[in-house]
Design an enzyme around this catalytic site. Structure first.
Site, PDB file in Angstrom:
ATOM      1  N   ASP A  11       0.829  -1.206   0.000  1.00 17.80           N
ATOM      2  CA  ASP A  11       0.000   0.000   0.000  1.00 17.80           C
ATOM      3  C   ASP A  11       0.861   1.252   0.000  1.00 17.80           C
ATOM      4  O   ASP A  11       2.038   1.227   0.400  1.00 17.80           O
ATOM      5  CB  ASP A  11      -0.984   0.011   1.169  1.00 17.80           C
TER       6      ASP A  11
ATOM      7  N   GLU B  31      -0.063  -1.270   5.687  1.00 15.45           N
ATOM      8  CA  GLU B  31       0.996  -0.824   6.590  1.00 15.45           C
ATOM      9  C   GLU B  31       0.863   0.654   6.903  1.00 15.45           C
ATOM     10  O   GLU B  31       1.072   1.084   8.041  1.00 15.45           O
ATOM     11  CB  GLU B  31       2.356  -1.114   5.945  1.00 15.45           C
TER      12      GLU B  31
END
Length: 391
Positions: A81, A143
């Site tokens: 991400d 994350e």
């Protein structure tokens, strides 16, 4: 680049990074299209992979192993991400990898799709080397918003894989080894009062006024953390940091606010005690909750912790750090960073872990994020040495 270890690997990594950057994996979106592409890439080399899906099924981690089913392997960990580009002044398309002045621009180029591209580019060399110990590719989701994906991935690694020797989390560290980082907790505070005309304060309760007292207490704690900083701390800033990031409340200047919501984070040093640090805040929250309920039973103060990411504790002279330093050609001093990562979660699961990846954290989250081509070359040399060490 001629003559450097991993020269061909670096060339292979460039188009892979281009493809990874093209996937908009901003944390509020799904990462499944990227995961599917990586699965097909690995299948092309006969490498099986396994998804570890999110609870809702709209995102997934991916785990793959190259080499024998043996202990002592190395986990190469990266998050898929990226942070938003909304409102940032980019000079090129953030989701199109662009080469300018020996820099590769694109969202995630540094944080941290560059590392993932290098790990994937290393796969054919890993297969050709007939490894004696495995390399495990571990790619996570979410994350950036609290390290929510990694715990499920780590659980599968612990349950299903022969025990790895160490984990390399490829956060952007300029290919220098980092052995410690701060932890982080996120909290959301919701204060509910009762609306009334601002001239009739006896009839209502202002959620904003109560929230202001709570935020004032957090500011006091933040100031105390600065005052109590250890001059010998290796971190910058040297102290834990406490910041209020968002505030939303009230509807008009002449209405007592019914609601106020704010969020804050605390970045603690390894060994820090967040509960003890925030004890004065929680005591005030309980007091105000009771005071509000006495006047407006429907109101109160609710504090919710949204994320709790452990710090990475430095382990001086660890074999894991010495091993990764050899691969990175790093003879520098011990290093720590103030940002958090999934490394603390791997360490908490009993796996020796360090950070080492291409690019600089100074470029992460910024408009015109980039990774230097030289960093990709250094990362490729790292991967080539890793393959040799595992063979």
């Amino acid at each position: 680049m001629t003559g450097l270890p991993g020269e061909a690997l670096a060339e292979r990594a460039r188009p892979i990074l281009e493809r990874l950057v093209a996937f908009d994996t901003t944390s509020h979106l799904s990462n499944l299209a990227l995961i599917e592409w990586v699965e097909r890439y690995l299948e092309g080399f006969g490498v099986a992979s396994r998804r570890v899906p999110s609870a809702r099924g709209d995102k997934a981690n991916l785990l793959a192993s190259v080499g024998p089913d043996a202990e002592g392997g190395v986990v190469l960990s990266g998050h898929t991400d990226v942070v938003p580009v909304t409102g940032q002044a980019w000079t090129s398309d953030p989701f199109e990898l662009t080469l300018r002045e020996n820099r590769l621009y694109g969202r995630g180029a540094s944080d941290m799709k560059g590392f993932i591209a290098l790990a994937l580019a290393a796969v054919p060399d890993m297969l050709a080397a007939d490894l004696a110990r495995p390399a495990h590719l571990a790619f996570s989701y979410d994350e950036e918003i609290g390290c929510f994906g990694a715990p499920g991935l780590i659980e599968v690694i612990g349950r299903e894989l022969p025990r790895p020797a160490l984990v390399v989390v490829g956060e952007p560290t300029s290919m220098e080894v980092v052995s410690g980082h701060k932890g982080i907790g996120y909290w959301r505070v919701t204060v509910t009062g009762r609306e009334s005309h601002s001239a009739q304060t006896h009839l209502g309760v202002s959620a904003v006024m109560a929230a202001a007292r709570l935020m004032g207490k957090l500011a006091e704690i933040a100031d105390r953390l600065i005052a109590d900083a250890d001059p010998a701390s290796p971190f910058l800033p040297k102290h834990p940091t406490l910041t209020i990031g968002t505030v939303n409340g009230g509807t008009a200047g002449n209405i007592l606010a019914r609601s106020c919501v704010f969020g804050f984070d605390l970045r603690s040093l390894p060994g820090g005690d967040a509960a003890a640090t925030l004890a004065p805040f929680f005591a005030l929250a309980r007091q105000l909750d009771a005071e509000i309920k006495a006047r407006a039973p429907e109101g109160g103060v609710a504090v919710e912790q949204l994320a709790d990411v452990p710090a990475l504790r430095p382990e001086p002279a660890s074999e894991a750090e010495a091993f990764v330093r050899r691969l990175a050609g790093d003879n520098g001093p011990a290093r720590v960073v103030s940002f958090a990562s999934e490394a603390g979660q791997f360490q908490a699961a009993g796996l020796p872990t360090v950070l080492c990846g291409p690019g600089s954290i100074d470029q992460a989250h910024q408009p015109d994020e980039y990774v230097d081509v030289a960093q990709i070359e250094r990362g490729a040399a790292f991967m080539a040495r890793l393959i040799e060490a595992l063979s």
